[in-house]
Design a protein around this motif. Structure first.
Motif, short mmCIF file in Angstrom:
data_model
loop_
_atom_site.label_atom_id
_atom_site.label_comp_id
_atom_site.label_asym_id
_atom_site.label_seq_id
_atom_site.Cartn_x
_atom_site.Cartn_y
_atom_site.Cartn_z
N SER A 141 -34.37 -14.42 -5.38
CA SER A 141 -33.16 -14.67 -6.17
C SER A 141 -32.61 -16.05 -5.86
N THR A 142 -32.32 -16.81 -6.90
CA THR A 142 -31.74 -18.14 -6.70
C THR A 142 -30.25 -18.07 -6.39
N SER A 143 -29.65 -16.89 -6.47
CA SER A 143 -28.22 -16.74 -6.24
C SER A 143 -27.89 -16.49 -4.77
N THR A 144 -28.91 -16.45 -3.90
CA THR A 144 -28.68 -16.18 -2.48
C THR A 144 -29.20 -17.35 -1.64
N ASP A 145 -28.69 -17.42 -0.41
CA ASP A 145 -29.16 -18.42 0.56
C ASP A 145 -30.07 -17.76 1.59
#
Length: 240
Positions: free
Chosen positions: A64-68
């Motif tokens: 997911s690109t929404s997490t680090d």
């Protein structure tokens, strides 16, 4: 509108000046990699389908690109020259820390061909990337990964004033879908489910369905994708 059309025509004209390669030079011998504990390593073969040597670059990134999310893997080789019609084993190494022990984790594994410099200035070179899922499956998870799709729970729920479908996954495994269809009487409605993480649920509007057949006349038919990348057929009941 005219400006947009003019730009599109100009771009098409520009691309027509170049020759574009007709196919990619690399392929992978699988659609996913599963690193199952207690092992700390998994691998996949990269194949050069061309007669000329190529350079390949590989990396792993969060799903997911929404997490680090950290990526606790090493990939070797990260950069590799692959001779014509040759193959090479790409190894994924897990350091043993940083991921949940009670469920699967998923990442993206990417392999990209690095375009070689062409002597012809009129050649448009495109870097083609292969991207597949990398699953880390801890040892000792409850249940059976092959049985998990048949134990999904399907429930009719209203969503935005329309008929909706809730899918619940109470297993420790990711479940990847091929097709998902609601069969109501003689009608079949497609549901855009792609993958359901462990211990989670997702809801979807059943597009095109103004009403559904009552009771047992509404069924679910779907495909799950197993570790070998094969679509397995399932059917089941939907609760209300």
């Amino acid at each position: 509108m005219k400006k947009s059309l003019a730009m599109s025509v100009a771009l098409a004209g520009l691309l027509s000046l170049f020759a574009v390669p007709s196919h990619a030079g690399i392929s992978l011998n699988g659609t996913r990699v599963v690193l199952a504990g207690p092992k700390k390593e998994a691998s996949i073969l990269v194949l050069n389908d061309e007669s000329a040597p190529i350079m390949i670059q590989s990396w792993i990134e969060p799903f997911s690109t929404s997490t680090d999310q950290d990526v606790p893997f090493a990939l070797t080789p990260h950069l590799k020259r692959l001779n014509g019609n040759a193959r090479h084993q790409l190894r994924v190494l897990y350091q043993g820390l940083g991921l949940p022990a009670d469920r699967e984790s998923v990442f993206w594994l990417s392999v990209q061909e690095i375009p070689q410099k062409s002597k012809d200035e009129n050649i448009l070179q495109i870097a083609v990337r292969q991207r597949i899922k990398l699953f880390y499956r801890p040892a000792g998870l409850p249940g059976d990964v092959d049985q998990a799709p048949s134990r999904l729970q399907w429930r009719m729920v209203p969503k935005g004033g329309k008929p909706g479908l809730e899918i619940r996954n109470d297993s420790a495994f990711h479940i990847s879908f091929g097709t998902v269809n609601v069969k109501s009487g003689s009608n079949i409605y497609s549901v855009p489910a792609t993958m359901l993480p462990p211990y989670s649920s997702q809801s979807f509007v059943i597009e095109g369905a103004s009403s559904l057949a009552p009771g047992g006349a509404t069924k679910i038919e779907f495909e799950s994708i197993n570790d070998d990348g094969v679509a397995v057929q399932h059917s089941g009941d939907i609760s209300s």
